[in-house]
Enzyme design. Structure first.
Site, PDB file in Angstrom:
ATOM      1  N   SER A 196     -26.314  14.185  13.939  1.00  0.00           N
ATOM      2  CA  SER A 196     -26.572  15.307  14.599  1.00  0.00           C
ATOM      3  C   SER A 196     -27.294  15.081  15.847  1.00  0.00           C
ATOM      4  O   SER A 196     -26.394  14.394  16.929  1.00  0.00           O
ATOM      5  CB  SER A 196     -27.775  16.072  13.759  1.00  0.00           C
ATOM      6  OG  SER A 196     -27.883  17.450  14.032  1.00  0.00           O
ATOM      7  N   ASP A 207     -19.622  22.296   7.699  1.00  0.00           N
ATOM      8  CA  ASP A 207     -20.705  21.969   8.712  1.00  0.00           C
ATOM      9  C   ASP A 207     -20.362  22.880   9.898  1.00  0.00           C
ATOM     10  O   ASP A 207     -19.407  22.740  10.460  1.00  0.00           O
ATOM     11  CB  ASP A 207     -20.767  20.625   9.125  1.00  0.00           C
ATOM     12  CG  ASP A 207     -21.616  20.120  10.405  1.00  0.00           C
ATOM     13  OD1 ASP A 207     -22.612  21.065  10.809  1.00  0.00           O
ATOM     14  OD2 ASP A 207     -21.587  19.053  10.723  1.00  0.00           O
ATOM     15  N   HIS A 255     -23.851  19.988   6.532  1.00  0.00           N
ATOM     16  CA  HIS A 255     -24.454  19.147   7.746  1.00  0.00           C
ATOM     17  C   HIS A 255     -25.664  18.433   7.077  1.00  0.00           C
ATOM     18  O   HIS A 255     -26.088  18.810   5.988  1.00  0.00           O
ATOM     19  CB  HIS A 255     -25.149  19.979   8.777  1.00  0.00           C
ATOM     20  CG  HIS A 255     -25.525  19.349   9.949  1.00  0.00           C
ATOM     21  ND1 HIS A 255     -24.705  19.104  11.098  1.00  0.00           N
ATOM     22  CD2 HIS A 255     -26.791  19.392  10.334  1.00  0.00           C
ATOM     23  CE1 HIS A 255     -25.450  18.546  11.880  1.00  0.00           C
ATOM     24  NE2 HIS A 255     -26.918  18.665  11.537  1.00  0.00           N
TER      25      HIS A 255
END
Length: 289
Positions: A148, A231, A261
């Protein structure tokens, strides 16, 4: 650079309380997953400091000299998170590749807005190179990895090392990264970007904030890019993979179908985490030797 957070005047007391509550909630949720993903028994975890930046260092127990290094940057939107949240992944990577995995506690926004996190991660990279002998590591075999927001930082470090003529980095593992912060909205992303960049958001145009906007992606180390079907950041990861390929960079793209995610830091919840880990380990073994 300080070890204690300072209040941000323009957020006010209520805003800072809310942020602290979010950080505490995230930490509590992560601890639930640690029950299923404790530290690998084949790894010794130590604490070190690169100046004032705390490092969580995962060292394989098996005897070896001049190990490769993996710098692992945690996610959390640059506003929360810590090296501990990726302990399952970092420990398994160290045990299965023989590499020393160094995870820094870089400064968080909004107390420390952009480019503080970038500068901290670059400082850790240069510290690792300078102190490789003390670590028992080989400074010519380094990979960067992040999930991320950490994936964004890993991509930026690969670009910066190239621009500064350094050949330390042999591979980059980018796990559902954010690569373009311009106009990012929805699902709380706009607030994250505002906290990270501060001001009016104009800094989103800079390549160290949005690596997709770098002038060139040529000459970068090979990349493994991981995303997930469900995601919301999947387009980011896949756009970056395409940009790297267009520039002639060797890229492998992995997209599990039943994942969302953060799945790689949730081994007790997401079955896809183990498949993703296997891809990462294989890539790092190939790139780092």
């Amino acid at each position: 650079m300080t070890k204690t957070a300072v209040e941000v005047q323009d957020r006010g007391v209520d805003g800072m309380v809310e942020l602290r509550e979010r950080r505490a909630a995230l930490l509590a949720n992560r601890r639930l997953t640690w029950v299923f993903g404790a530290d690998d028994p084949g790894v010794v975890v130590r604490e070190a400091w690169a100046g004032e930046i705390r490092l969580r260092v995962h060292v394989p127990r098996a005897q070896a000299s001049a190990r490769p290094i993996v710098l692992a940057f945690h996610g959390g939107g640059w506003c929360w998170g810590s090296p501990e949240q990726s302990r399952w992944m970092a420990g398994r990577i160290a045990a299965r590749t023989g590499a020393i995995v160094v995870a820094p506690a870089y400064r968080l926004a909004p107390e420390h807005p952009y480019p503080a996190a970038v500068e901290d991660c670059w400082a850790v990279l240069t510290w690792v190179v300078a102190n490789a002998g003390e670590l028992g590591a080989d400074p010519t075999r380094i990979a960067v990895l992040g999930d991320s927001a950490g994936g964004t930082l890993a991509a930026v470090l690969a670009l910066r090392a190239r621009d500064e003529g350094e050949s330390w980095i042999r591979g980059q593992v980018l796990i559902y990264p954010l690569v373009d912060l311009v106009g990012l909205r929805g699902r709380g992303l706009g607030e994250i970007v505002k906290n990270y960049l501060g001001g009016d958001g104009s800094l989103a145009e800079e390549w160290q904030a949005s690596p997709l906007r770098a002038r060139s992606h040529a000459g970068l180390p090979s990349a493994l890019v991981l995303t997930a079907r469900f995601d919301p950041l999947r387009p980011h990861a896949e756009r970056y993979a395409a940009a790297l390929r267009t520039a002639g960079v060797e890229v492998a793209l992995h997209r599990p179908r039943l994942a969302t995610h953060a799945y790689l830091t949730l081994p007790g919840i997401s079955p896809a985490s183990r498949g993703g880990l296997a891809r990462i380990v294989g890539f790092l073994r190939e790139r780092l030797g």
